[in-house]
Design an enzyme around this catalytic site. Structure first.
Site, PDB file in Angstrom:
ATOM      1  CB  SER A 209     -48.034  53.893  15.694  1.00  0.00           C
ATOM      2  OG  SER A 209     -46.896  53.631  14.919  1.00  0.00           O
ATOM      3  CG  HIS A 237     -51.167  56.436  17.925  1.00  0.00           C
ATOM      4  ND1 HIS A 237     -52.281  55.948  17.289  1.00  0.00           N
ATOM      5  CD2 HIS A 237     -50.182  56.471  16.979  1.00  0.00           C
ATOM      6  CE1 HIS A 237     -51.984  55.669  16.026  1.00  0.00           C
ATOM      7  NE2 HIS A 237     -50.714  55.979  15.815  1.00  0.00           N
ATOM      8  CE  LYS A 268     -52.794  58.098  13.738  1.00  0.00           C
ATOM      9  NZ  LYS A 268     -53.124  58.241  12.347  1.00  0.00           N
TER      10      LYS A 268
END
Ligand SMILES: Cc1ncc(COP(=O)(O)O)c(C=O)c1O
Length: 420
Positions: A209, A237, A268
């Site tokens: 990240s 991610h 996300k």
């Protein structure tokens, strides 16, 4: 109209220090004081960029701050799904049908058919037998690692794994060892030191990240199977980002079902909130009955569950978003590199722009934001001293012309500040 809290604290009868006296000279007061001074100094020098309220979110690529429309380079909406009409509609329908909250924890009256549908969708998307959801990604790591692992077990964690993984490892009470970042020789050395009769979990981010690079999954899998360790990968991610269809790290490397505990977030690429684990039925059944965050904390709200469920369908039906994200990522990384920036080892939508000192990162941020490019700095201790950076993110929603402009702004700032 003044806020009620403001009135309370402004009242002459309010006695400062009645509840907690931060002027005492004990460790707590000193800690708070030191932080307050650091924040106040940054604020006084116009170098404080955290906690700024967005007045409007305009898809993944733009937002309004201080009355100005800015290019957004700090959003995790990697596929630009935030505000997607279908996802918004699904959330609204869920509120109309179910209301705004659940009736408690999942194990008791909190489970709705919506939760079951979402978990089925996730399992299907991740090619797993089944899945379980929690109310945040942070909590998912905390509860899953600490439920599975305990005293006498071993957890091996990449040195730059996310804080929620670190906290889960610490909370588990297991022997906690960190291996050098993405260094498979070091991981092997650590695995060799695990007693043969001890249970061992290897855990890593799929996309790191802070640095944006990708875990060496093939070697990690090979080592886990050689030494009989379980493997957990955090796809916060990588979901929607890696792999031709956005299914994540396994698809990226062309490996089928090699990760035991497939963890991810719904906050996300998926424009909602929550976390999940997909895996074998036995694993998920155990977590459903033993993980404290599932048993003792309220269920995911209906709107969020419905939004997440719809978002997975949109990813499948709009594959152009992944292609667009890849093109934009290539443009952004390539452009910054040719301007002379060090973007470390990233190949993904998280793009570190190395600045060096904390001060340089703050100054770069100020310049960029003054020119309507919303990026944020990451400084020590979140990253090692001397490796402060802008941590820019790119999405499928950005227009290539906007990206070019953002790069010009960042490059001009970099030249002014002496980074390039
Ligand atoms: C790698 C990683 N794991 C877990 C989390 C926590 O997820 P959430 O924000 O959904 O709680 C984050 C959040 O930034 C993250 O980057």
């Amino acid at each position: 109209m003044a806020h009620a809290c403001g009135q309370l604290f402004a009242s002459p009868s309010a006695q400062p220090g009645v509840y907690m006296d931060f002027n005492k000279n004990d460790a707590v007061a000193r800690r708070i004081q030191a932080f307050s001074e650091r924040v106040a100094m940054a604020q006084e020098n116009g170098l404080y960029f955290y906690n700024q309220p967005a007045q409007e979110i305009l898809g993944g690529a733009k937002a309004v701050y201080h009355g100005r429309v800015m290019g957004m380079y700090a959003s995790y909406s990697y596929l630009g799904l935030v505000g997607h009409p279908r996802i918004n509609e699904a959330a609204k329908r869920a509120v109309d049908k179910w209301g705004t909250g659940t009736n408690g924890v999942r194990s008791l009256a909190g489970t709705l058919t919506l939760h079951d549908e979402l978990e089925e969708t996730i399992a299907c998307f991740k090619h797993a037998e089944t899945a379980i959801t929690f109310t945040s990604g942070y909590v998912t790591n905390l509860t899953v690692i600490s439920t599975l692992m305990g005293r006498g077990d071993y957890v091996l964690s990449d040195k730059i794994n996310h804080a929620s993984i670190v906290d889960g490892c610490l909370m588990s009470g297991a022997e906690f060892r960190r291996f050098k970042h993405n260094d498979m020789d070091d991981l092997e050395r650590r695995l060799q030191h695990v007693p043969p009769d001890a249970s061992c979990l290897v855990v890593a981010d799929a996309v790191f990240s802070m640095d944006g690079d990708v875990i060496d999954l093939p070697r990690t899998v090979e080592l886990c199977s050689k030494y009989g360790a379980y493997l957990m990968v955090d796809e916060a991610h990588s979901l929607g980002v890696l792999g031709k269809t956005g299914r994540g790290i396994e698809e990226h490397f062309g490996l089928a079902d090699v990760v035991d505990i497939k963890m991810g977030t719904l906050s996300k690429t998926i424009p909602s909130v929550g976390g999940y684990v997909a895996g074998k039925k036995e694993l998920v059944n155990y977590l459903r009955h033993a993980s404290r965050a599932y048993i003792f904390s309220a269920a995911l709200p209906p709107a969020q569950a419905a939004a997440a469920n719809e978002a997975f369908k949109v990813i499948e039906e709009e594959p152009w978003r992944i292609e667009r994200l890849n093109q934009n990522t290539e443009l952004f990384i390539g452009g910054l590199k040719s301007a002379g920036f060090d973007t470390m080892l990233t190949t993904t939508a998280i793009v570190p722009v190395l600045c060096g000192s904390d001060e340089a990162a703050f100054m770069m941020t100020r310049e960029a934001q003054q020119h309507d490019v919303f990026v944020l700095p990451v400084v020590s201790p979140a990253v090692p001293e001397g490796q402060a950076r802008l941590r820019a993110t790119i999405t499928a929603a950005h227009d290539p012309a906007e990206i070019e402009r953002a790069m010009d702004v960042i490059a001009t700032a970099g030249r002014q500040i002496g980074i390039i």
